[in-house]
Write a protein that holds these residues in place. Structure first.
Motif, PDB file in Angstrom:
ATOM      1  N   ASN A 213       0.857  -1.181   0.000  1.00  0.00           N
ATOM      2  CA  ASN A 213       0.000   0.000   0.000  1.00  0.00           C
ATOM      3  C   ASN A 213       0.890   1.226   0.000  1.00  0.00           C
ATOM      4  O   ASN A 213       1.961   1.229   0.627  1.00  0.00           O
ATOM      5  N   ARG A 214       0.476   2.261  -0.724  1.00  0.00           N
ATOM      6  CA  ARG A 214       1.308   3.467  -0.778  1.00  0.00           C
ATOM      7  C   ARG A 214       1.504   4.072   0.605  1.00  0.00           C
ATOM      8  O   ARG A 214       2.574   4.578   0.922  1.00  0.00           O
ATOM      9  N   THR A 215       0.452   4.031   1.437  1.00  0.00           N
ATOM     10  CA  THR A 215       0.599   4.403   2.840  1.00  0.00           C
ATOM     11  C   THR A 215       0.900   3.122   3.601  1.00  0.00           C
ATOM     12  O   THR A 215       0.003   2.347   3.929  1.00  0.00           O
ATOM     13  N   ARG A 216       2.158   2.882   3.884  1.00  0.00           N
ATOM     14  CA  ARG A 216       2.585   1.584   4.401  1.00  0.00           C
ATOM     15  C   ARG A 216       1.933   1.227   5.732  1.00  0.00           C
ATOM     16  O   ARG A 216       1.687   0.058   6.014  1.00  0.00           O
ATOM     17  N   ALA A 217       1.644   2.239   6.548  1.00  0.00           N
ATOM     18  CA  ALA A 217       1.091   1.960   7.878  1.00  0.00           C
ATOM     19  C   ALA A 217      -0.197   1.133   7.798  1.00  0.00           C
ATOM     20  O   ALA A 217      -0.463   0.300   8.670  1.00  0.00           O
ATOM     21  N   LYS A 218      -0.999   1.342   6.747  1.00  0.00           N
ATOM     22  CA  LYS A 218      -2.244   0.574   6.614  1.00  0.00           C
ATOM     23  C   LYS A 218      -1.942  -0.896   6.358  1.00  0.00           C
ATOM     24  O   LYS A 218      -2.613  -1.782   6.896  1.00  0.00           O
ATOM     25  N   ALA A 219      -0.941  -1.176   5.532  1.00  0.00           N
ATOM     26  CA  ALA A 219      -0.551  -2.560   5.282  1.00  0.00           C
ATOM     27  C   ALA A 219       0.077  -3.176   6.527  1.00  0.00           C
ATOM     28  O   ALA A 219      -0.162  -4.353   6.850  1.00  0.00           O
ATOM     29  N   ASP A 220       0.867  -2.397   7.235  1.00  0.00           N
ATOM     30  CA  ASP A 220       1.498  -2.897   8.458  1.00  0.00           C
ATOM     31  C   ASP A 220       0.452  -3.310   9.491  1.00  0.00           C
ATOM     32  O   ASP A 220       0.628  -4.303  10.208  1.00  0.00           O
TER      33      ASP A 220
ATOM     34  N   ALA B  17       5.444  -5.848   1.365  1.00  0.00           N
ATOM     35  CA  ALA B  17       6.489  -5.584   0.374  1.00  0.00           C
ATOM     36  C   ALA B  17       6.851  -4.103   0.383  1.00  0.00           C
ATOM     37  O   ALA B  17       6.040  -3.244   0.721  1.00  0.00           O
ATOM     38  N   ASP B  18       8.079  -3.824  -0.027  1.00  0.00           N
ATOM     39  CA  ASP B  18       8.543  -2.444  -0.098  1.00  0.00           C
ATOM     40  C   ASP B  18       8.140  -1.757  -1.391  1.00  0.00           C
ATOM     41  O   ASP B  18       8.185  -0.530  -1.485  1.00  0.00           O
ATOM     42  N   SER B  19       7.757  -2.536  -2.403  1.00  0.00           N
ATOM     43  CA  SER B  19       7.406  -1.956  -3.692  1.00  0.00           C
ATOM     44  C   SER B  19       6.455  -2.884  -4.432  1.00  0.00           C
ATOM     45  O   SER B  19       6.324  -4.071  -4.096  1.00  0.00           O
ATOM     46  N   VAL B  20       5.816  -2.343  -5.461  1.00  0.00           N
ATOM     47  CA  VAL B  20       4.947  -3.157  -6.322  1.00  0.00           C
ATOM     48  C   VAL B  20       5.765  -4.244  -6.999  1.00  0.00           C
ATOM     49  O   VAL B  20       5.343  -5.409  -7.084  1.00  0.00           O
TER      50      VAL B  20
END
Length: 298
Positions: free
Chosen positions: A35-42, A53-56
Motif C-alpha cells: 500500500n502506498r501508505t505503508r502503515a495501513k498494510a502494516d 512488500a517495499d514496492s509493487v
C-alpha cells in the motif's frame, strides 16, 4: 497454480482492501501486501501474519496471483505499467485479479498487455460495500476467459455470496457500471423523496418502516433514508466522490456505445454540485442538502 493455496499479493489496503485482505489471510492464503501508505498494510500484517512488500515490483515477483483494489483507473494504470509495475515483474504464468471499479476500455488494454507477458487477467469489481467486505457477502461480477474466472472463483469465494461470470475481459467492469448507474439514480431520487416528505410535514425517518417490502424498498433506500433524515454524513461506508467516479465512467461507456444515459448524467451533475462544496468524502446521502439545507439557507 499448485494444489496448495496460491501465494497472493494484495495491493490497495483502503476501505475495502483492509477487510478483503484480512478475509483472504483468514482463509489460509500466504499473503504479501503493498500500500502506498505503508502503515495501513502494516496494521493488517500485524494481525494476520502477512508480509509487507517495499514496492509493487517486489510484491509481483514473489506471488502467484496479484489482486488489486485501488481508487481508480489512473492508479491501476500506474501500478500495472512501467519497469516497476506489476506486468513487468510478475512471474510468467501468473494471474491478475482486479477488484477495482475501473474503465472497461482501459481494462481491456491492460489485460492485453498482461497477456503479452504471459499473465491472465480477470476483472472482478465488487458490490456490497464495507459491510459486505467484512461479512464476506459481496456480489462479484467477473470478466475474462472462463478458465481464468473459474481459477479466480476459488480464490474469491471467501469474499462473496455470489460470483458471476459476465463474459470476456471488461464485462465485469461494464456490469459494475450498470450497478453504479442504478445506485446513483436511486440515490438522487431518494433525496427528492425525503425532501418532499419533510417539506410536507412527514417524519422521513419513518419511511423505511412504512415502505418495507413494497416496490420502493431496496438496500440503498434502507441505508440512505435514515442518514438523510438525520443529516448524518460523517464516517461513511462509501464516498460521494467514488460513486461520482463510477457514474462518470458509466456515461463515458454510454457515449462509446451510442447508448443514451440521461438519468445517469443528471445524477452525476447533482453529485458534482456537492463535490464543489467540498463534500467528496461525505456519504452520498449528502444529496438531501440540494433540496432542504441549501434551499433553507438561500
Amino acid at each position: 497454480m499448485s494444489a496448495l493455496l496460491p501465494r497472493l499479493g494484495f495491493i490497495g489496503i483502503g476501505l475495502m482492501g483492509d477487510p478483503l485482505s484480512r478475509r483472504l489471510a483468514k482463509a489460509g492464503h500466504p499473503l504479501v501486501l503493498y500500500n502506498r501508505t505503508r502503515a495501513k498494510a502494516d496494521a493488517v500484517a500485524a494481525e494476520t501474519g502477512a508480509w509487507v512488500a517495499d514496492s509493487v515490483a517486489q510484491l509481483a515477483a514473489q506471488v502467484d496471483v496479484v489482486i488489486t483494489c485501488v481508487a481508480n483507473t489512473e492508479v491501476l494504470r500506474e501500478l500495472m505499467l512501467g519497469a516497476e509495475g506489476v506486468i513487468a515483474n510478475a512471474r510468467p504464468g501468473g494471474a491478475i485479479i482486479d477488484l477495482t471499479s475501473a474503465d472497461p476500455a482501459a481494462t481491456r488494454e491492460l489485460a492485453q498487455l498482461a497477456a503479452e507477458s504471459g499473465l491472465s487477467w480477470v476483472d472482478a469489481p465488487v458490490s456490497g460495500g464495507v459491510a459486505g467486505a467484512e461479512a464476506g457477502s459481496l456480489a462479484i461480477m467477473c470478466g475474462g476467459d472462463r478458465a481464468h474466472v473459474d481459477a479466480a472463483r476459488t480464490i474469491l469465494q471467501p469474499l462473496a455470496s455470489r460470483i458471476t461470470h459476465m463474459g470476456p475481459v471488461g464485462a465485469g467492469q461494464v456490469t459494475k457500471l450498470c450497478n453504479q448507474l442504478l445506485v446513483a439514480c436511486n440515490t438522487a431520487a431518494i433525496a427528492e423523496m425525503v425532501a418532499l416528505a419533510e417539506s410536507s410535514g412527514v417524519d422521513a425517518g419513518l419511511l423505511p418502516e412504512a415502505l418495507a417490502g413494497g416496490f420502493a424498498d431496496s438496500t440503498p433506500f434502507r441505508m440512505l433514508v435514515p442518514r438523510m433524515a438525520e443529516r448524518d454524513f460523517k464516517a461513511p461506508s462509501w464516498h460521494l466522490r467514488t460513486l461520482l467516479k463510477d457514474v462518470d465512467m458509466a456515461t463515458a461507456q454510454g457515449y462509446r456505445q451510442a447508448s443514451a444515459t440521461p438519468m445517469a448524467a443528471l445524477a452525476a451533475q447533482l453529485m458534482r454540485s456537492r463535490l464543489a462544496r467540498g463534500e467528496g468524502e461525505s456519504d452520498p446521502a449528502t444529496l438531501i442538502r440540494l433540496y432542504r439545507d441549501d434551499a433553507q439557507r438561500s
